[in-house]
Motif scaffolding. Sequence first.
Motif, PDB file in Angstrom:
ATOM      1  N   LYS B  97      -0.350   9.645   2.797  1.00  0.00           N
ATOM      2  CA  LYS B  97      -1.153   8.484   2.781  1.00  0.00           C
ATOM      3  C   LYS B  97       0.518   7.430   2.652  1.00  0.00           C
ATOM      4  O   LYS B  97       0.028   5.691   2.631  1.00  0.00           O
ATOM      5  N   PHE B 180      -2.229  14.525  -5.446  1.00  0.00           N
ATOM      6  CA  PHE B 180      -2.101  14.063  -5.954  1.00  0.00           C
ATOM      7  C   PHE B 180      -3.124  12.874  -5.188  1.00  0.00           C
ATOM      8  O   PHE B 180      -3.870  12.625  -4.531  1.00  0.00           O
ATOM      9  N   ALA B 181      -2.524  11.359  -6.131  1.00  0.00           N
ATOM     10  CA  ALA B 181      -3.128  10.044  -5.962  1.00  0.00           C
ATOM     11  C   ALA B 181      -2.293   8.917  -5.786  1.00  0.00           C
ATOM     12  O   ALA B 181      -2.043   9.147  -7.069  1.00  0.00           O
ATOM     13  N   ARG B 182      -2.802   7.875  -5.561  1.00  0.00           N
ATOM     14  CA  ARG B 182      -2.756   6.276  -5.503  1.00  0.00           C
ATOM     15  C   ARG B 182      -3.302   5.537  -5.825  1.00  0.00           C
ATOM     16  O   ARG B 182      -4.495   5.646  -5.473  1.00  0.00           O
ATOM     17  N   ILE B 183      -2.691   4.543  -6.659  1.00  0.00           N
ATOM     18  CA  ILE B 183      -3.318   3.357  -6.290  1.00  0.00           C
ATOM     19  C   ILE B 183      -2.664   1.600  -6.017  1.00  0.00           C
ATOM     20  O   ILE B 183      -1.406   1.741  -6.126  1.00  0.00           O
ATOM     21  N   ALA B 184      -3.507   1.478  -4.651  1.00  0.00           N
ATOM     22  CA  ALA B 184      -2.039   0.848  -4.382  1.00  0.00           C
ATOM     23  C   ALA B 184      -3.605  -1.050  -4.013  1.00  0.00           C
ATOM     24  O   ALA B 184      -5.037  -0.643  -4.615  1.00  0.00           O
ATOM     25  N   SER B 185      -3.436  -2.402  -3.552  1.00  0.00           N
ATOM     26  CA  SER B 185      -3.950  -3.351  -3.794  1.00  0.00           C
ATOM     27  C   SER B 185      -4.495  -3.044  -2.017  1.00  0.00           C
ATOM     28  O   SER B 185      -5.425  -4.068  -1.807  1.00  0.00           O
ATOM     29  N   ARG B 186      -4.259  -2.210  -1.397  1.00  0.00           N
ATOM     30  CA  ARG B 186      -5.063  -2.507   0.156  1.00  0.00           C
ATOM     31  C   ARG B 186      -4.930  -0.589   0.683  1.00  0.00           C
ATOM     32  O   ARG B 186      -4.382   0.303   0.296  1.00  0.00           O
ATOM     33  N   ARG B 187      -5.709  -0.030   1.799  1.00  0.00           N
ATOM     34  CA  ARG B 187      -6.016   1.122   2.184  1.00  0.00           C
ATOM     35  C   ARG B 187      -4.129   1.138   3.369  1.00  0.00           C
ATOM     36  O   ARG B 187      -4.330   2.223   2.309  1.00  0.00           O
ATOM     37  N   ALA B 188      -4.661   0.942   3.420  1.00  0.00           N
ATOM     38  CA  ALA B 188      -3.427   1.064   4.210  1.00  0.00           C
ATOM     39  C   ALA B 188      -1.966   0.020   4.376  1.00  0.00           C
ATOM     40  O   ALA B 188      -2.030  -1.017   4.255  1.00  0.00           O
ATOM     41  N   ALA B 190       0.296   0.261   1.911  1.00  0.00           N
ATOM     42  CA  ALA B 190       0.458  -0.665   0.613  1.00  0.00           C
ATOM     43  C   ALA B 190       1.702  -0.428  -0.110  1.00  0.00           C
ATOM     44  O   ALA B 190       1.282   0.690  -0.526  1.00  0.00           O
ATOM     45  N   LEU B 191       2.352  -0.729  -1.249  1.00  0.00           N
ATOM     46  CA  LEU B 191       2.864  -0.500  -1.483  1.00  0.00           C
ATOM     47  C   LEU B 191       1.990  -0.092  -3.056  1.00  0.00           C
ATOM     48  O   LEU B 191       1.985  -1.139  -3.701  1.00  0.00           O
ATOM     49  N   LEU B 269      -4.956   1.739 -15.838  1.00  0.00           N
ATOM     50  CA  LEU B 269      -5.290   2.592 -14.694  1.00  0.00           C
ATOM     51  C   LEU B 269      -4.611   4.012 -14.887  1.00  0.00           C
ATOM     52  O   LEU B 269      -5.225   4.722 -14.456  1.00  0.00           O
ATOM     53  N   GLY B 272      -7.609   7.471 -15.386  1.00  0.00           N
ATOM     54  CA  GLY B 272      -8.725   7.761 -14.535  1.00  0.00           C
ATOM     55  C   GLY B 272      -7.566   8.048 -13.377  1.00  0.00           C
ATOM     56  O   GLY B 272      -8.120   8.828 -12.890  1.00  0.00           O
ATOM     57  N   LEU B 273      -6.566   7.888 -13.163  1.00  0.00           N
ATOM     58  CA  LEU B 273      -5.946   8.646 -12.207  1.00  0.00           C
ATOM     59  C   LEU B 273      -5.127   9.334 -12.207  1.00  0.00           C
ATOM     60  O   LEU B 273      -5.436  10.858 -11.516  1.00  0.00           O
TER      61      LEU B 273
END
Lengths: 157, 290, 763
Positions: B97, B180-188, B190-191, B269, B272-273
Amino acid sequence: MQKIWSGTINGKKIEKSIEQSMTLLHFLRDELSLLGTKVGCESGDCGACAVIIDKKLFNSCITPAFAVAGCEITTIEGLSENGQLHPIQKALLDTGSFQCGYCMPGMCMALKCAMDAAEHNLTEEEIREAISGNLCRCGSYSLVVEAISLLQEVKKS
Amino acid sequence: MWNEFESPQSVQDALVILEKHGGNARVMGGGTDLLMQLKSKRQTVECLVSTGKIASMKEIRLEGEKLVIGGAACAMQVQKDPLVRQYVPMLAQACAKLGAPQIRNAATLAGNVVTAKPAADSAVALTASDAVLEILGPTPRSIPLIDAYAGLMQSAVDSTKEMVVAIEIPLPTGRYGSHFARIASRRAAALPILNAAAALCLDDDGNITKSRVVVGGVGPSPQRLYTLEDMLQGQRGTIDLIEQVCGASPDHVHPRDSIRSSAAARKGLLPGLLKKCLLSSFEMATKKEG
Amino acid sequence: MKRYISKNQKRSDALSKVTGEATYTHDIVVPGMLFAKVLRSPHAHARIRKLDVSKAAALPGVKAVATWENTPRKLFNSTGMMAFLYPGAKPAMDEYIFDQMVRHVGDEVAAVAATSEEIAAEAIRLIEVEYEPLPALLDPLDALEEDAILIHGDIQDNNIASGTHTIRQGDFEKGWAECDVTYEARVKLPIQKQAQLETHAAVAEYRNGELTVWSPTQSVHGTKYILAHIFDMSAGNIRVMNPPYVGGAFGVRVGFGGKAEGIVSCLSMLSGYPVKLVLTREEDFTVSDTRHSGYVDIKLGAKADGRFHAFGMNAYLNTGAYGTHGIEVAACLGNMATSTYRVPNIFFEGASIYTNIVPAGAFRGFGNPQAVFAVETAVDALAKKLDIDPVELRLKNRIRVNDEWPLSYPCSSTALDECIKQAAAKIGWSEKRGRAGQGRFRRGVGLGAGTHFCGYDELAHVSLELETDGSLSVFTGNSEIGTGHITSLQQITAESFGCEIEQVNIKYGDTRGTPYDVGCHSTRSVFAIGNAISMAAGELKEQVLQYAAGAMGCSAEALSIESGRVRGGPEEMDLGQLARDGHIHKTHFSAEGKSKEAVTVTPWEAHAAEVEVDTLTGMVKVLKVVAAHDVGVAINPQLVEGQIEGGVVIGIGYATREEMSINEKGEVYNSSYHTYMLPTFADTPEIEPVIVESYEPRGPYGAKGVGECGLVPTAAAIAAAVEDATGVRFLEIPLTPQRVLDGLQAACVTCQAEKEGGTIDVE
């Protein structure tokens, strides 16, 4: 402080005394006059400066020149051979997959890298992944996919 | 920025150069973060000492009961390595990621840890893997990853004197799953707003013998949620249990407001994560045979 | 059957761009060139009390230091607005190269030219400045208060840049009272940044009394005029050139960019050497012009049968520290807001208001995206109140040809109805509308419609020359900024004259040898220059045929030019032969195409979007956008589609991600591609461009334009789709996860999702 940089760029052996503080991007552009590799952000975020080093894609703006001494580097200028366009270049040209063109050199290198490394035709998802580090503000992304898909169709047949 | 650049071919040579410069040189992995940090702080180091040509530091191998990842191994290498995918899949996921292909070709795991970003994806996964840093220099030592942070954006590793030559991960035992999972404001590229890594070990009866729950984005470094791990420990692994534990998670984190996301939003959030991470780990573990 | 019209001719710049040979301003190297760096203000508003450059000037390698003390004290406007404006407008003449006041964080204080960038940067650090900080204004509404500090108090007594635009039609107050349903709201628009891949840069060489400037400007002639004004030089002694390529623009450089052209010119004059300035990405983000943010208040009222009856709007645009395009953006906003639908009673007032933030200027759409966001919000609201389908309501009220409207030019063609119908049909309007359900993930569809203009009462002028080898050279003062329209113009030339397209060379991007042109902006280039070209080509053809008829002893009426040869006479004549025959002894074949009057035409567009909203995370995923555009006739359909798609991608960014955040000190947070969330390829959904052709009688071969239109209604369509999905109409964009979550929570939509739970993982 200067030191001799040696390595291979676009198939040619290069030896030049340069400042150790140079990034690969400025080495290519300012010392070797290879202006095809572009300055976009100088922070590794846009891919306009992407080049191929030992068959892998790197952003030259955040690569110190001496970190890749002794390596084989390919830039956009090294893509065509004997005046013949590389099939990727021809595909992008034929499909018109660009507008201002500034992202094109980096885009070409990213595509070449991915296509050379893959043993199969790239899926659309894989093409997306390959250029996920190349920003195109003109928004030509889908035409790039179209061009490569067509190219792979031709290769298949 | 930097005046001199050295690419030693051994750890020994690297340490000699660092010593020679008496604190004015710095170890560099891929440089993807370091160069920008130097630029933004308007700092110039006398010498950058690259680990890029130290062959031994690029290896990924098994050593007894440990998976050893060389300090100069890049994220792309780690993402693709069959040993990593087999033993610590969440680490491969985290590396995949990171940024974009050209960033993954350069960024080293050691570098990601030493630049001490609060939520570096690989650091979160490494924390959940009980990773230990092997450090060589004037005071050679091993420290667990969770102790590698001395404060916000401050590493416990002094890159002007010492280097992380390897990251050692104890091989999981029993029926193991991780995610492992993440939440970002954009798919590629992005912090992340929030990222998390979880791991579970089950015994033959389906009881949880070990768990790890680590979150990035809720503190100055990856946070291990010990209370949640305690809630899981020794219990029979079930989906209900996991949902319950995840539901309790907001009470055990103290994020701050940031421009990307408010503290309240991050708390909202989190369940859910974590559910994604724990349920996926659980699914993976139950499929394994003892 | 046209040979070159409606054809996907390959781009004339294609080879240069795929090989990396294409030259941009960053690539310009002039012998003896120095490198410049700029000292910028850390304060949003301050007076410069003391400025000591002695240490900087003394640094070895430094050849010149420029400050307010040794540069022209001539007020100017850095955009093309100084060089050309729509009738009645007044440019905001509010900039000096350097001033004793700084008005935004990043404002230029001084500049250095040195033998290397490193030395120039070091010299900048040696400049000592004493600032007296002043109170700063960040919000345009605060700047309108009675007691607000004046940002340009030395030249005017208010904070409005170049004036207020007003529109009056019918009687708004009376009409409003007569409405059966009404809606009013305030929408808030963000600062969006062009973020083009090539940062702004300029190279200047002052030598032998002549100034030569290389720049990625969209308006070479406009820039030339601004320089002539600043330096009190005869314009004919200034040459401004694109190298010839421009790495994206989108409006950031219609004229100067970050004052670079002016700064390098000063430094070249002071040092005696050529000077190059390249803005870093951080500088480009934080000091070059942005899109206008601000507030738009809208009132829309209708009769019970759905006819719009009254429209009122106030627009408060934030122009930042300098006026740039000033009133023109407010005017575009107002004009476009009032020319999509028939409304008998209209009130509009709008202005660009000074604050102490980075200046706003031109960005693809130029006030129209802001207008459409407000208008379409109101139209959808009325549709709901009237219980009329939003598509039907738009079709009912849309402007028809020659309808009364507040603009100074007529509506001469429109296929907006077809655009709306196709967009709706292709997104699956009837199948998908109102089917969001109650789950965590909710889908919806929405529509936005709008218009624009192809240039605004601007003339065009080109010259054509038959070269001695029979090829055709076209000289235009326009620029190629990536749109590819130069290729479309080649197509028009070849078609109008009758030669092979390979024989056509368009020379552009250089003030020397080209007639005055306002530049590549305003969706005007194919329309205005295409018209001028076909005019000139017709005249040139006449000259050639007359000459050929004389040479062959036959009548000119029998002759024609086909594939580069004169046909129809006793023998065929090769154009090259004819040119050589004539040029030395008999006659010279050249023609001017000069617009006889300034003409504006209107393109139209409708976008339909499908979104999926994750009510647990607030993430809005755009699944598909159908973008239907009435462009007149598409000279090159592939280029038109590229423009539409590219516009939609930016529109998606405007709607869902892009926002420049400015803190209370006036500092810009988003100073890199790391912190400014452009849509990457991974975020780009399926985009279906649909070309809906209408024939514009006043356009070249029926063509209008499309350049800016691709993002005009996108944000409106997406916000409408989000409303269909969630029941919440957002009045503020971008729809970031945080903003959406807050809005959903306020409307209690999230409560449902939280009960349901679910896992979260954004790939």
